[in-house]
Design a protein around this motif. Structure first.
Motif, PDB file in Angstrom:
ATOM      1  N   ARG A  51      31.861  90.896  60.800  1.00 24.49           N
ATOM      2  CA  ARG A  51      33.001  90.717  59.902  1.00 24.49           C
ATOM      3  C   ARG A  51      34.325  90.744  60.665  1.00 24.49           C
ATOM      4  O   ARG A  51      35.296  90.109  60.255  1.00 24.49           O
ATOM      5  CB  ARG A  51      33.000  91.810  58.832  1.00 24.49           C
ATOM      6  CG  ARG A  51      31.892  91.663  57.798  1.00 24.49           C
ATOM      7  CD  ARG A  51      31.870  92.862  56.860  1.00 24.49           C
ATOM      8  NE  ARG A  51      30.794  92.757  55.883  1.00 24.49           N
ATOM      9  CZ  ARG A  51      30.455  93.731  55.055  1.00 24.49           C
ATOM     10  NH1 ARG A  51      31.109  94.896  55.107  1.00 24.49           N
ATOM     11  NH2 ARG A  51      29.475  93.566  54.190  1.00 24.49           N
ATOM     12  N   ARG A  52      34.354  91.494  61.760  1.00 23.89           N
ATOM     13  CA  ARG A  52      35.583  91.586  62.558  1.00 23.89           C
ATOM     14  C   ARG A  52      35.678  90.483  63.601  1.00 23.89           C
ATOM     15  O   ARG A  52      36.761  89.955  63.852  1.00 23.89           O
ATOM     16  CB  ARG A  52      35.671  92.957  63.234  1.00 23.89           C
ATOM     17  CG  ARG A  52      35.789  94.126  62.267  1.00 23.89           C
ATOM     18  CD  ARG A  52      36.237  95.379  62.994  1.00 23.89           C
ATOM     19  NE  ARG A  52      35.293  95.757  64.043  1.00 23.89           N
ATOM     20  CZ  ARG A  52      34.279  96.588  63.868  1.00 23.89           C
ATOM     21  NH1 ARG A  52      34.060  97.122  62.672  1.00 23.89           N
ATOM     22  NH2 ARG A  52      33.478  96.903  64.875  1.00 23.89           N
TER      23      ARG A  52
ATOM     24  N   VAL B  21      42.014  77.945  51.610  1.00 21.97           N
ATOM     25  CA  VAL B  21      40.739  78.613  51.366  1.00 21.97           C
ATOM     26  C   VAL B  21      40.937  80.121  51.268  1.00 21.97           C
ATOM     27  O   VAL B  21      40.267  80.806  50.480  1.00 21.97           O
ATOM     28  CB  VAL B  21      39.734  78.251  52.474  1.00 21.97           C
ATOM     29  CG1 VAL B  21      38.498  79.145  52.412  1.00 21.97           C
ATOM     30  CG2 VAL B  21      39.317  76.793  52.359  1.00 21.97           C
ATOM     31  N   LEU B  22      41.851  80.668  52.047  1.00 24.54           N
ATOM     32  CA  LEU B  22      42.092  82.111  52.012  1.00 24.54           C
ATOM     33  C   LEU B  22      42.569  82.597  50.648  1.00 24.54           C
ATOM     34  O   LEU B  22      42.327  83.746  50.285  1.00 24.54           O
ATOM     35  CB  LEU B  22      43.106  82.499  53.086  1.00 24.54           C
ATOM     36  CG  LEU B  22      42.579  82.594  54.514  1.00 24.54           C
ATOM     37  CD1 LEU B  22      43.716  82.802  55.496  1.00 24.54           C
ATOM     38  CD2 LEU B  22      41.569  83.725  54.648  1.00 24.54           C
TER      39      LEU B  22
ATOM     40  N   ILE C 205      32.298  77.235  58.714  1.00 28.40           N
ATOM     41  CA  ILE C 205      31.478  77.641  59.845  1.00 28.40           C
ATOM     42  C   ILE C 205      32.132  78.799  60.592  1.00 28.40           C
ATOM     43  O   ILE C 205      31.456  79.718  61.072  1.00 28.40           O
ATOM     44  CB  ILE C 205      31.249  76.448  60.789  1.00 28.40           C
ATOM     45  CG1 ILE C 205      30.371  75.395  60.098  1.00 28.40           C
ATOM     46  CG2 ILE C 205      30.587  76.894  62.090  1.00 28.40           C
ATOM     47  CD1 ILE C 205      30.257  74.107  60.866  1.00 28.40           C
ATOM     48  N   GLY C 206      33.453  78.775  60.688  1.00 32.74           N
ATOM     49  CA  GLY C 206      34.151  79.859  61.364  1.00 32.74           C
ATOM     50  C   GLY C 206      34.030  81.193  60.669  1.00 32.74           C
ATOM     51  O   GLY C 206      34.237  82.240  61.290  1.00 32.74           O
ATOM     52  N   GLY C 207      33.698  81.182  59.380  1.00 33.17           N
ATOM     53  CA  GLY C 207      33.476  82.435  58.674  1.00 33.17           C
ATOM     54  C   GLY C 207      34.551  82.812  57.680  1.00 33.17           C
ATOM     55  O   GLY C 207      34.539  83.919  57.148  1.00 33.17           O
TER      56      GLY C 207
ATOM     57  N   GLY D 108      38.929  86.506  56.463  1.00 32.34           N
ATOM     58  CA  GLY D 108      38.975  85.401  57.409  1.00 32.34           C
ATOM     59  C   GLY D 108      40.390  85.180  57.895  1.00 32.34           C
ATOM     60  O   GLY D 108      41.338  85.785  57.411  1.00 32.34           O
ATOM     61  N   ASP D 109      40.527  84.301  58.874  1.00 30.68           N
ATOM     62  CA  ASP D 109      41.839  83.926  59.370  1.00 30.68           C
ATOM     63  C   ASP D 109      41.696  82.637  60.167  1.00 30.68           C
ATOM     64  O   ASP D 109      40.596  82.086  60.311  1.00 30.68           O
ATOM     65  CB  ASP D 109      42.486  85.035  60.201  1.00 30.68           C
ATOM     66  CG  ASP D 109      41.597  85.498  61.340  1.00 30.68           C
ATOM     67  OD1 ASP D 109      40.785  84.686  61.821  1.00 30.68           O
ATOM     68  OD2 ASP D 109      41.711  86.665  61.736  1.00 30.68           O
ATOM     69  N   TYR D 110      42.811  82.158  60.715  1.00 29.59           N
ATOM     70  CA  TYR D 110      42.779  80.884  61.417  1.00 29.59           C
ATOM     71  C   TYR D 110      42.060  80.987  62.752  1.00 29.59           C
ATOM     72  O   TYR D 110      41.506  79.994  63.234  1.00 29.59           O
ATOM     73  CB  TYR D 110      44.201  80.375  61.631  1.00 29.59           C
ATOM     74  CG  TYR D 110      44.251  78.986  62.236  1.00 29.59           C
ATOM     75  CD1 TYR D 110      43.692  77.898  61.570  1.00 29.59           C
ATOM     76  CD2 TYR D 110      44.846  78.773  63.474  1.00 29.59           C
ATOM     77  CE1 TYR D 110      43.723  76.630  62.118  1.00 29.59           C
ATOM     78  CE2 TYR D 110      44.887  77.497  64.025  1.00 29.59           C
ATOM     79  CZ  TYR D 110      44.326  76.438  63.343  1.00 29.59           C
ATOM     80  OH  TYR D 110      44.355  75.179  63.906  1.00 29.59           O
TER      81      TYR D 110
END
Length: 342
Positions: A31-32, A82-83, A279-281, A288-290
């Motif tokens: 998650r991190r 998306v965030l 895919i990046g999560g 999440g973040d960029y």
């Protein structure tokens, strides 16, 4: 002989936290940090180095980074949207509109690049902001409104150029996106450095500014965000406006990279930008973040390069992208939503 246990010892044993299983610790770490995505990126790179001649050359690496930068610029706004729990299907329309404005429109009307760029970004901001307002005010799903607004943006740009697509990009813009060009004496293409700056600024915005924290709070739990006096409607308006502007900027760079503009040039970037985010999560309205999107972009770009080198067709790539997205959503969809934990 009877052994007695003191009350203090019983108390210490009762409050001692249970040791977490390895699986739970790995999930918390994932998650991190996107460990799985980074591991897959290393594996795909290793496979490319072992099977494709010249894959590890500096020219090949620069080409991959440029392709990744183009997808990453398109995925920047998509990540922000998306965030907060939305999705932007107008990316393709904004990309083509931006490319048309700085090429064909500027050529036909003898308008400087800067003026054409400002007109394109201002128009995109208005259209994107309208999407955010309508979605939040009337509780309409963003898939519907963004798809329609992307078509509107493309149609407006086509009206400005009378349906023509013959204009070329300025020479300096083409050089910015060329893998053979360097920057300030460094053997790094200008577009790659621009993308690196964007990555740093996006991380600082999301995690070091009040506006970024308000955006994350809106996506995590809109009702709780409103209770602490966060204007969630304003967040939605600004997020979708930013996504539209970021897509226009991606279209400008893509015009320089391609050399000319085609009405379908933005279509692959719609799917790839969304795929890179997932895919990046970064999940819808969740964590999440960029930076995670960047990992997704690199994984997707390297994977595409390897697949093309192995002779796979466009249809094969689309099938694989779909399977990857389904797998990613299956994994992240099993987690509790952040808003359910607050």
């Amino acid at each position: 002989m009877t052994t007695t246990i003191s009350p203090s010892r019983k108390t210490n044993e009762a409050v001692r936290p249970a040791k977490q299983p390895l699986r739970d610790r790995l999930v918390r770490l994932q998650r991190r940090i996107p460990i799985v995505q980074l591991a897959l990126l290393v594996l795909v790179c290793a496979y490319g180095l072992a099977t494709l001649p010249g894959f590890g050359s500096w020219m090949s690496i620069k080409s991959i980074l440029i392709l990744g930068a183009l997808v990453g610029m398109a995925a920047l706004g998509q990540s922000i949207v998306v965030l907060i729990g939305g999705i932007d299907l107008g990316v393709a329309g904004y990309i083509v509109a931006g490319a048309l404005m700085v090429t064909q429109f500027a050529t036909l009307n003898n308008v400087p690049f800067g003026v054409a760029f400002l007109l394109a970004t201002a128009g995109a901001a208005v259209l994107g902001g309208t999407v955010g307002y309508l979605c939040h005010r009337f509780r309409i799903h963003s898939i519907i409104v963004t798809f329609a607004m992307g078509s509107v943006a493309l149609g407006l740009a086509q009206l400005q150029v009378a349906g023509a697509y013959g204009g070329g990009a300025p020479v300096w813009l083409t050089q910015m996106t060329s893998p053979v060009m360097g920057t300030l004496g460094l053997p790094i293409p200008p577009l790659v450095l621009v993308w690196a700056v964007v990555i740093v600024l996006a991380a600082l915005f999301l995690h070091r500014t009040a506006a970024g924290r308000r955006l994350l709070a809106t996506g995590a739990n809109p009702r709780a965000a409103e209770l602490v006096h966060i204007r969630t409607r304003r967040v939605w308006v600004l997020a979708f406006a930013f996504s539209a502007v970021a897509s226009v900027v991606a279209g400008v760079f893509l015009a320089g990279f391609a050399g000319n503009v085609d009405v379908t040039m933005g279509n692959p970037y719609l799917f790839e930008s969304l795929a890179a985010v997932i895919i990046g999560g970064t999940v819808f309205g969740g964590p999440g973040d960029y930076s995670r999107t960047v990992v997704g972009v690199l994984l997707l770009t390297v994977l595409t390069t390897v697949l093309v080198g192995q002779g796979l067709t466009g249809a094969d790539k689309q099938i694989l992208y779909g399977l990857i997205i389904l797998a990613a959503m299956a994994v992240y969809g099993r987690e509790r939503r952040l808003r359910d934990q607050v």
